[in-house]
Design a protein around this motif. Sequence first.
Motif, PDB file in Angstrom:
ATOM      1  N   LEU A 145      -2.866   0.376   1.061  1.00 21.75           N
ATOM      2  CA  LEU A 145      -2.207  -0.925   1.117  1.00 21.75           C
ATOM      3  C   LEU A 145      -2.407  -1.575   2.478  1.00 21.75           C
ATOM      4  O   LEU A 145      -2.652  -2.792   2.570  1.00 21.75           O
ATOM      5  N   LEU A 146      -2.324  -0.792   3.546  1.00 20.70           N
ATOM      6  CA  LEU A 146      -2.514  -1.329   4.890  1.00 20.70           C
ATOM      7  C   LEU A 146      -3.943  -1.824   5.091  1.00 20.70           C
ATOM      8  O   LEU A 146      -4.171  -2.911   5.640  1.00 20.70           O
ATOM      9  N   PHE A 147      -4.912  -1.028   4.645  1.00 21.78           N
ATOM     10  CA  PHE A 147      -6.323  -1.399   4.824  1.00 21.78           C
ATOM     11  C   PHE A 147      -6.657  -2.692   4.081  1.00 21.78           C
ATOM     12  O   PHE A 147      -7.207  -3.634   4.663  1.00 21.78           O
ATOM     13  N   LEU A 172      -4.629  -4.088  -6.817  1.00 24.98           N
ATOM     14  CA  LEU A 172      -5.066  -3.238  -7.931  1.00 24.98           C
ATOM     15  C   LEU A 172      -5.823  -2.022  -7.408  1.00 24.98           C
ATOM     16  O   LEU A 172      -5.622  -0.905  -7.888  1.00 24.98           O
ATOM     17  N   ALA A 173      -6.713  -2.243  -6.443  1.00 25.99           N
ATOM     18  CA  ALA A 173      -7.501  -1.134  -5.901  1.00 25.99           C
ATOM     19  C   ALA A 173      -6.616  -0.131  -5.166  1.00 25.99           C
ATOM     20  O   ALA A 173      -6.864   1.079  -5.206  1.00 25.99           O
ATOM     21  N   ALA A 174      -5.577  -0.622  -4.503  1.00 19.95           N
ATOM     22  CA  ALA A 174      -4.722   0.253  -3.704  1.00 19.95           C
ATOM     23  C   ALA A 174      -3.695   1.008  -4.540  1.00 19.95           C
ATOM     24  O   ALA A 174      -3.289   2.115  -4.178  1.00 19.95           O
ATOM     25  N   THR A 175      -3.282   0.418  -5.679  1.00 21.40           N
ATOM     26  CA  THR A 175      -2.163   1.005  -6.429  1.00 21.40           C
ATOM     27  C   THR A 175      -2.453   1.304  -7.897  1.00 21.40           C
ATOM     28  O   THR A 175      -1.860   2.209  -8.466  1.00 21.40           O
ATOM     29  N   GLY A 176      -3.327   0.509  -8.534  1.00 31.58           N
ATOM     30  CA  GLY A 176      -3.566   0.684  -9.963  1.00 31.58           C
ATOM     31  C   GLY A 176      -2.433   0.166 -10.835  1.00 31.58           C
ATOM     32  O   GLY A 176      -2.313   0.536 -11.998  1.00 31.58           O
ATOM     33  N   MET A 177      -1.602  -0.737 -10.289  1.00 29.99           N
ATOM     34  CA  MET A 177      -0.494  -1.289 -11.074  1.00 29.99           C
ATOM     35  C   MET A 177      -1.013  -2.257 -12.140  1.00 29.99           C
ATOM     36  O   MET A 177      -2.158  -2.717 -12.062  1.00 29.99           O
ATOM     37  N   PRO A 178      -0.219  -2.589 -13.157  1.00 31.24           N
ATOM     38  CA  PRO A 178      -0.645  -3.534 -14.194  1.00 31.24           C
ATOM     39  C   PRO A 178      -0.982  -4.902 -13.604  1.00 31.24           C
ATOM     40  O   PRO A 178      -0.442  -5.293 -12.564  1.00 31.24           O
ATOM     41  N   MET A 179      -1.861  -5.638 -14.294  1.00 32.22           N
ATOM     42  CA  MET A 179      -2.298  -6.932 -13.794  1.00 32.22           C
ATOM     43  C   MET A 179      -1.140  -7.888 -13.569  1.00 32.22           C
ATOM     44  O   MET A 179      -1.072  -8.570 -12.545  1.00 32.22           O
ATOM     45  N   ILE A 180      -0.199  -7.956 -14.512  1.00 29.05           N
ATOM     46  CA  ILE A 180       0.908  -8.895 -14.369  1.00 29.05           C
ATOM     47  C   ILE A 180       1.747  -8.549 -13.141  1.00 29.05           C
ATOM     48  O   ILE A 180       2.240  -9.431 -12.444  1.00 29.05           O
ATOM     49  N   SER A 181       1.884  -7.255 -12.837  1.00 28.87           N
ATOM     50  CA  SER A 181       2.622  -6.841 -11.640  1.00 28.87           C
ATOM     51  C   SER A 181       1.827  -7.159 -10.375  1.00 28.87           C
ATOM     52  O   SER A 181       2.399  -7.537  -9.345  1.00 28.87           O
ATOM     53  N   ALA A 182       0.500  -7.013 -10.457  1.00 25.05           N
ATOM     54  CA  ALA A 182      -0.344  -7.344  -9.305  1.00 25.05           C
ATOM     55  C   ALA A 182      -0.286  -8.833  -8.997  1.00 25.05           C
ATOM     56  O   ALA A 182      -0.242  -9.243  -7.826  1.00 25.05           O
ATOM     57  N   ILE A 183      -0.270  -9.662 -10.047  1.00 21.24           N
ATOM     58  CA  ILE A 183      -0.185 -11.109  -9.846  1.00 21.24           C
ATOM     59  C   ILE A 183       1.159 -11.477  -9.227  1.00 21.24           C
ATOM     60  O   ILE A 183       1.230 -12.226  -8.256  1.00 21.24           O
ATOM     61  N   GLY A 184       2.248 -10.931  -9.791  1.00 19.93           N
ATOM     62  CA  GLY A 184       3.570 -11.210  -9.238  1.00 19.93           C
ATOM     63  C   GLY A 184       3.713 -10.710  -7.815  1.00 19.93           C
ATOM     64  O   GLY A 184       4.218 -11.419  -6.930  1.00 19.93           O
ATOM     65  N   SER A 185       3.244  -9.496  -7.552  1.00 18.44           N
ATOM     66  CA  SER A 185       3.342  -8.915  -6.213  1.00 18.44           C
ATOM     67  C   SER A 185       2.456  -9.658  -5.220  1.00 18.44           C
ATOM     68  O   SER A 185       2.793  -9.764  -4.030  1.00 18.44           O
ATOM     69  N   SER A 186       1.340 -10.184  -5.696  1.00 22.21           N
ATOM     70  CA  SER A 186       0.415 -10.889  -4.802  1.00 22.21           C
ATOM     71  C   SER A 186       1.043 -12.138  -4.204  1.00 22.21           C
ATOM     72  O   SER A 186       0.686 -12.556  -3.100  1.00 22.21           O
ATOM     73  N   LEU A 187       1.984 -12.744  -4.927  1.00 21.15           N
ATOM     74  CA  LEU A 187       2.588 -13.984  -4.440  1.00 21.15           C
ATOM     75  C   LEU A 187       3.414 -13.767  -3.175  1.00 21.15           C
ATOM     76  O   LEU A 187       3.611 -14.701  -2.394  1.00 21.15           O
ATOM     77  N   VAL A 188       3.894 -12.548  -2.972  1.00 23.79           N
ATOM     78  CA  VAL A 188       4.573 -12.230  -1.709  1.00 23.79           C
ATOM     79  C   VAL A 188       3.579 -12.394  -0.560  1.00 23.79           C
ATOM     80  O   VAL A 188       3.885 -12.992   0.478  1.00 23.79           O
ATOM     81  N   SER A 189       2.378 -11.857  -0.761  1.00 23.69           N
ATOM     82  CA  SER A 189       1.341 -11.950   0.274  1.00 23.69           C
ATOM     83  C   SER A 189       0.832 -13.372   0.432  1.00 23.69           C
ATOM     84  O   SER A 189       0.626 -13.834   1.564  1.00 23.69           O
ATOM     85  N   VAL A 190       0.594 -14.066  -0.688  1.00 19.94           N
ATOM     86  CA  VAL A 190       0.086 -15.432  -0.602  1.00 19.94           C
ATOM     87  C   VAL A 190       1.062 -16.311   0.173  1.00 19.94           C
ATOM     88  O   VAL A 190       0.662 -17.126   1.014  1.00 19.94           O
ATOM     89  N   THR A 191       2.354 -16.138  -0.097  1.00 19.92           N
ATOM     90  CA  THR A 191       3.377 -16.890   0.639  1.00 19.92           C
ATOM     91  C   THR A 191       3.334 -16.539   2.128  1.00 19.92           C
ATOM     92  O   THR A 191       3.343 -17.427   3.001  1.00 19.92           O
ATOM     93  N   ALA A 192       3.293 -15.243   2.416  1.00 15.38           N
ATOM     94  CA  ALA A 192       3.316 -14.798   3.809  1.00 15.38           C
ATOM     95  C   ALA A 192       2.049 -15.204   4.553  1.00 15.38           C
ATOM     96  O   ALA A 192       2.116 -15.687   5.697  1.00 15.38           O
TER      97      ALA A 192
END
Length: 266
Positions: A145-147, A172-192
């Motif tokens: 996740l850090l890399f 997805l590469a770091a965790t293998g979580m479902p796509m919908i979770s990756a999209i939702g989680s990605s918005l934290v990063s996009v905002t930041a």
Amino acid sequence: MLISYSDGAALLSGVLVGFVLGLIGGGGSVFATPLLVYFVGVRDPHVAIGTGATAVAVNALFNLFGHARSGHVKWPCAVVFAASGVLGAVIGSSLGKVFDGQKLLLLFGALMLVVAIQMAFKRPAQTNMDVDMTSVNARAMVPSLLFFGVSVGVLAGFFGIGGGFLVVPGILAATGMPMISAIGSSLVSVTAFGAATAANYAVSGLVDWRVAALLLTGGVVGGTFGGMLAQRIAVRKQTLTRIFAALVAGVGAYVIYRGALVLIRP
């Protein structure tokens, strides 16, 4: 009172970016800088980048609320990725501010071509529906996740984009979580990432706040209609993604063409 051409163009640009984000679920922010430069008429590419990043960050925050309410955000993974990426975004945006504006646009066009290829040929990833970061697997998951977080943050900051199309594959590469979770989680990063980039550019006076507000207003309207349409034609999303990829490639080629013309002029 009649609005000016630039105001109307900024509103329409926001509608287009928001519509694509709502319809496809990512990638719309790559249009922000080209639209601001070639359609709205923002002369300084650096101002276009800073302004676009501001609108992208706020739009992502609004979208994050909906995904969070639906339980699509894996918060421990999202926070680690975003926190590391903010450092990368600060580094990337600092480099972007001192990089020649026209050369930056040229590289941005090349990035758009890479994005188009990635979107057109990507395949569904293997996912783990129950994945989440715990005290048991944190030691194995955190380094990845850090890399990926720092790497994506640098690119997002340098080009002034939300980076959702890069964040999702990284998570997805770091965790293998479902796509919908990756999209939702990605918005934290996009905002930041967007906020860090926007703040860095704003400190240097490289944000047009009026244009940013208009872009954001249009984005809310476009995103609403894009999301509604996406629900109706979800079965054709892969086809839509490929059409979008072709559009990104076309705009990327145009940006490269315009950037090359400026650079070769005596």
